[in-house]
Design a protein around this motif. Structure first.
Motif, mmCIF file in Angstrom:
data_model
loop_
_atom_site.group_PDB
_atom_site.id
_atom_site.type_symbol
_atom_site.label_atom_id
_atom_site.label_comp_id
_atom_site.label_asym_id
_atom_site.label_seq_id
_atom_site.Cartn_x
_atom_site.Cartn_y
_atom_site.Cartn_z
ATOM 1 N N LEU A 58 -37.377 24.182 -8.915
ATOM 2 C CA LEU A 58 -37.664 23.020 -9.680
ATOM 3 C C LEU A 58 -38.563 23.579 -11.083
ATOM 4 O O LEU A 58 -38.404 22.783 -12.156
ATOM 5 N N GLU A 59 -39.264 24.826 -11.038
ATOM 6 C CA GLU A 59 -39.625 25.351 -12.253
ATOM 7 C C GLU A 59 -38.643 25.456 -13.340
ATOM 8 O O GLU A 59 -38.693 25.438 -14.614
ATOM 9 N N ALA A 60 -37.461 26.079 -12.582
ATOM 10 C CA ALA A 60 -36.516 26.454 -13.581
ATOM 11 C C ALA A 60 -35.760 25.101 -14.360
ATOM 12 O O ALA A 60 -35.348 25.187 -15.641
ATOM 13 N N ALA A 61 -35.922 23.964 -13.605
ATOM 14 C CA ALA A 61 -35.359 22.645 -14.168
ATOM 15 C C ALA A 61 -36.424 22.497 -15.367
ATOM 16 O O ALA A 61 -35.720 21.806 -16.468
ATOM 17 N N ILE A 62 -37.502 22.425 -15.106
ATOM 18 C CA ILE A 62 -38.625 21.755 -15.947
ATOM 19 C C ILE A 62 -38.503 22.890 -17.150
ATOM 20 O O ILE A 62 -38.535 22.437 -18.380
ATOM 21 N N ASP A 63 -38.218 24.309 -17.151
ATOM 22 C CA ASP A 63 -38.191 25.018 -18.175
ATOM 23 C C ASP A 63 -36.798 24.740 -19.070
ATOM 24 O O ASP A 63 -36.883 24.966 -20.286
ATOM 25 N N ALA A 64 -35.662 24.078 -18.295
ATOM 26 C CA ALA A 64 -34.597 24.027 -18.872
ATOM 27 C C ALA A 64 -34.550 22.620 -19.745
ATOM 28 O O ALA A 64 -33.916 22.481 -20.841
ATOM 29 N N PHE A 65 -35.274 21.641 -19.198
ATOM 30 C CA PHE A 65 -35.198 20.205 -19.633
ATOM 31 C C PHE A 65 -36.957 19.813 -19.898
ATOM 32 O O PHE A 65 -37.434 18.963 -19.122
ATOM 33 N N PRO A 66 -37.750 20.715 -20.719
ATOM 34 C CA PRO A 66 -39.250 20.387 -20.614
ATOM 35 C C PRO A 66 -39.438 19.112 -21.304
ATOM 36 O O PRO A 66 -38.683 18.536 -22.260
ATOM 37 N N PRO A 67 -40.477 18.466 -21.011
ATOM 38 C CA PRO A 67 -40.934 17.196 -21.586
ATOM 39 C C PRO A 67 -41.385 17.450 -23.155
ATOM 40 O O PRO A 67 -41.451 18.601 -23.438
ATOM 41 N N PRO A 68 -41.032 16.490 -23.873
ATOM 42 C CA PRO A 68 -41.255 16.549 -25.342
ATOM 43 C C PRO A 68 -42.704 17.054 -25.521
ATOM 44 O O PRO A 68 -43.767 16.685 -24.941
ATOM 45 N N GLY A 69 -43.163 17.947 -26.714
ATOM 46 C CA GLY A 69 -44.241 18.338 -27.060
ATOM 47 C C GLY A 69 -45.444 17.345 -26.869
ATOM 48 O O GLY A 69 -45.265 16.019 -27.623
ATOM 49 N N GLY A 70 -46.483 17.665 -26.241
ATOM 50 C CA GLY A 70 -47.693 16.773 -26.411
ATOM 51 C C GLY A 70 -47.742 15.846 -25.058
ATOM 52 O O GLY A 70 -48.666 15.069 -25.154
ATOM 53 N N LEU A 71 -46.601 15.752 -24.444
ATOM 54 C CA LEU A 71 -46.683 14.675 -23.409
ATOM 55 C C LEU A 71 -46.756 15.384 -21.971
ATOM 56 O O LEU A 71 -46.278 16.373 -21.552
ATOM 57 N N ALA A 72 -47.748 15.023 -21.296
ATOM 58 C CA ALA A 72 -48.035 15.529 -20.165
ATOM 59 C C ALA A 72 -47.597 14.587 -18.985
ATOM 60 O O ALA A 72 -47.838 13.526 -18.936
ATOM 61 N N VAL A 73 -47.123 15.271 -18.001
ATOM 62 C CA VAL A 73 -46.501 14.429 -16.868
ATOM 63 C C VAL A 73 -46.720 14.898 -15.559
ATOM 64 O O VAL A 73 -47.044 16.127 -15.377
ATOM 65 N N GLU A 74 -46.657 14.255 -14.642
ATOM 66 C CA GLU A 74 -46.848 14.446 -13.173
ATOM 67 C C GLU A 74 -45.478 13.869 -12.626
ATOM 68 O O GLU A 74 -44.935 13.130 -12.532
ATOM 69 N N ILE A 75 -44.902 15.089 -11.786
ATOM 70 C CA ILE A 75 -43.499 15.041 -11.236
ATOM 71 C C ILE A 75 -43.907 15.172 -9.895
ATOM 72 O O ILE A 75 -44.176 15.929 -9.149
ATOM 73 N N THR A 76 -43.048 14.114 -9.141
ATOM 74 C CA THR A 76 -43.326 14.107 -7.561
ATOM 75 C C THR A 76 -41.659 13.985 -6.986
ATOM 76 O O THR A 76 -40.732 13.368 -7.531
ATOM 77 N N VAL A 77 -41.477 15.115 -6.261
ATOM 78 C CA VAL A 77 -40.430 15.314 -5.554
ATOM 79 C C VAL A 77 -40.041 15.064 -4.137
ATOM 80 O O VAL A 77 -40.785 15.693 -3.457
ATOM 81 N N ARG A 78 -39.403 14.284 -3.664
ATOM 82 C CA ARG A 78 -39.506 13.913 -2.265
ATOM 83 C C ARG A 78 -38.038 14.077 -1.608
ATOM 84 O O ARG A 78 -37.199 13.758 -2.297
ATOM 85 N N SER A 79 -38.040 14.512 -0.401
ATOM 86 C CA SER A 79 -36.733 14.749 0.252
ATOM 87 C C SER A 79 -36.684 14.413 1.775
ATOM 88 O O SER A 79 -37.891 14.576 2.131
ATOM 89 N N ALA A 80 -35.735 13.659 2.144
ATOM 90 C CA ALA A 80 -35.880 12.858 3.358
ATOM 91 C C ALA A 80 -35.417 13.802 4.291
ATOM 92 O O ALA A 80 -35.324 13.582 5.559
ATOM 93 N N VAL A 81 -34.722 14.812 4.105
ATOM 94 C CA VAL A 81 -34.294 15.727 4.899
ATOM 95 C C VAL A 81 -34.761 17.301 4.663
ATOM 96 O O VAL A 81 -35.326 17.469 3.732
ATOM 97 N N PRO A 82 -35.028 18.224 5.598
ATOM 98 C CA PRO A 82 -35.552 19.486 5.714
ATOM 99 C C PRO A 82 -34.959 20.187 4.835
ATOM 100 O O PRO A 82 -33.713 20.420 4.571
ATOM 101 N N ALA A 83 -35.799 21.093 4.228
ATOM 102 C CA ALA A 83 -35.159 22.291 3.285
ATOM 103 C C ALA A 83 -34.126 23.366 4.352
ATOM 104 O O ALA A 83 -34.521 23.495 5.400
#
Length: 330
Positions: A75-100
């Protein structure tokens, strides 16, 4: 709020041939729901990104994006690859219906959904193929794990697809027509333990030896047979392709069809199932897809499977006709 969703993958006939060492690749796989959902909303606070993970009913602690937590590395690698535009703070929630570790391409679906949502935050228009390859690069190039390409393509495109991968990781995707008879006859059994796909890949790479080319050929044949069965609407032929693929998996490496999987397969055969496929890379834990002849025999099978071991779980699924979907705005 931006919402993104992507299906998971089951019944990947020809899996292993979509890797750098198993090609040329020929894969038939099926995208199913429920899968992965990502929501992104504006946030107020000192952290540019706040991450919340909900997996299979469990809610992990909120993790500031500035810190690095090992279990959230993808998840952190994805955020590093496609970071939100500068100055924009976001909350990201990831939900999975199946176990890891369910061996259903869950990590690929997470990466596809998250990258799709982040691209929307950045007002970037990317194709499903672009997102799939970006998700694959996260795992292989950024994190250094072993991964084929089929999971990411299934999550991005959805439906039933036949893939030709040559050369790796370039793929041609052939979407197959919807098959309404299939969903009501498929059962997904989680074997109660997570598996480590990359570790299983390394075991096979180390041990495959000279027999690999012959087994990879059998896997390709099973993928083509599954494709032809879908086009012909032939449930029996599709089941036989599933079985042939699982037998080939077992020949590729002795540990790919584990004891729990064999136990479920024996139960399925006794209950009159006409097909079974160890999902994904296989190994200990993970899951098995089973094909029954009728809804009635499917229900009887599912009741019986859950009595074999208290940790086994039947996960409800439906074939998904769509892949990555992104909705809304910030």
């Amino acid at each position: 709020m931006i919402e993104a969703s992507a299906p998971i993958r089951i019944c990947d006939n020809g899996g292993w041939t979509d890797t750098w060492f198993g090609g040329p690749g020929r894969v038939l796989n099926i995208a199913v729901t429920p899968g992965v959902e990502v929501s992104i909303r504006k946030a107020a606070g000192p952290d540019p990104v706040v991450l919340v993970v909900e997996s299979f009913g469990d809610r992990y602690p909120v993790v500031p994006g500035a810190s690095r937590v090992a279990r959230h590395s993808l998840l952190e690698a994805a955020i590093d690859a496609f970071p939100p535009p500068g100055g924009l703070a976001v909350e990201i929630t990831v939900r999975s219906a199946v176990p890891a570790g369910c061996s259903t391409g869950t990590s690929a679906a997470v990466a596809v959904a998250l990258l799709g949502g982040l691209a929307a935050v950045r007002s970037e228009e990317l194709s499903p193929r672009d997102i799939a390859y970006a998700a694959h690069r996260l795992e292989v190039d950024t994190l250094g794990v072993e991964s084929g390409i089929q999971d990411q393509l299934s999550a991005a495109f959805g439906g039933i697809n036949y893939l030709e991968i040559e050369p790796y990781p370039e793929a041609t995707v052939y979407p197959l027509p919807a098959w309404e008879e299939l969903s009501p006859r498929l059962t997904l059994v989680f074997l109660g333990r997570a598996h480590d796909s990359s570790a299983v890949h390394r075991q096979v790479i180390d041990d495959v030896g000279s027999r690999g080319s012959g087994v990879f050929s059998r896997l390709r044949v099973a993928a083509v047979a599954a494709r032809d069965a879908v086009l012909a609407r032939d449930l029996d032929a599709f089941g036989q392709a599933m079985i042939a693929n699982t037998e080939a998996q077992g020949s590729l490496h002795r540990g790919l069809v584990g004891g729990d999987a064999r136990r479920v397969i024996e139960c399925a055969a006794a209950q009159g199932a006409i097909g079974w496929k160890v999902n994904g890379a296989g190994g200990d834990g993970g899951s098995v897809t089973i094909l029954s002849t009728t809804r009635k025999t499917k229900e009887a099978l599912e009741d019986r499977v859950t009595t074999l071991d208290k940790h086994y779980r039947v996960l409800p699924i439906q074939v998904s006709t769509v892949g990555l979907e992104v909705r809304g705005t910030l």
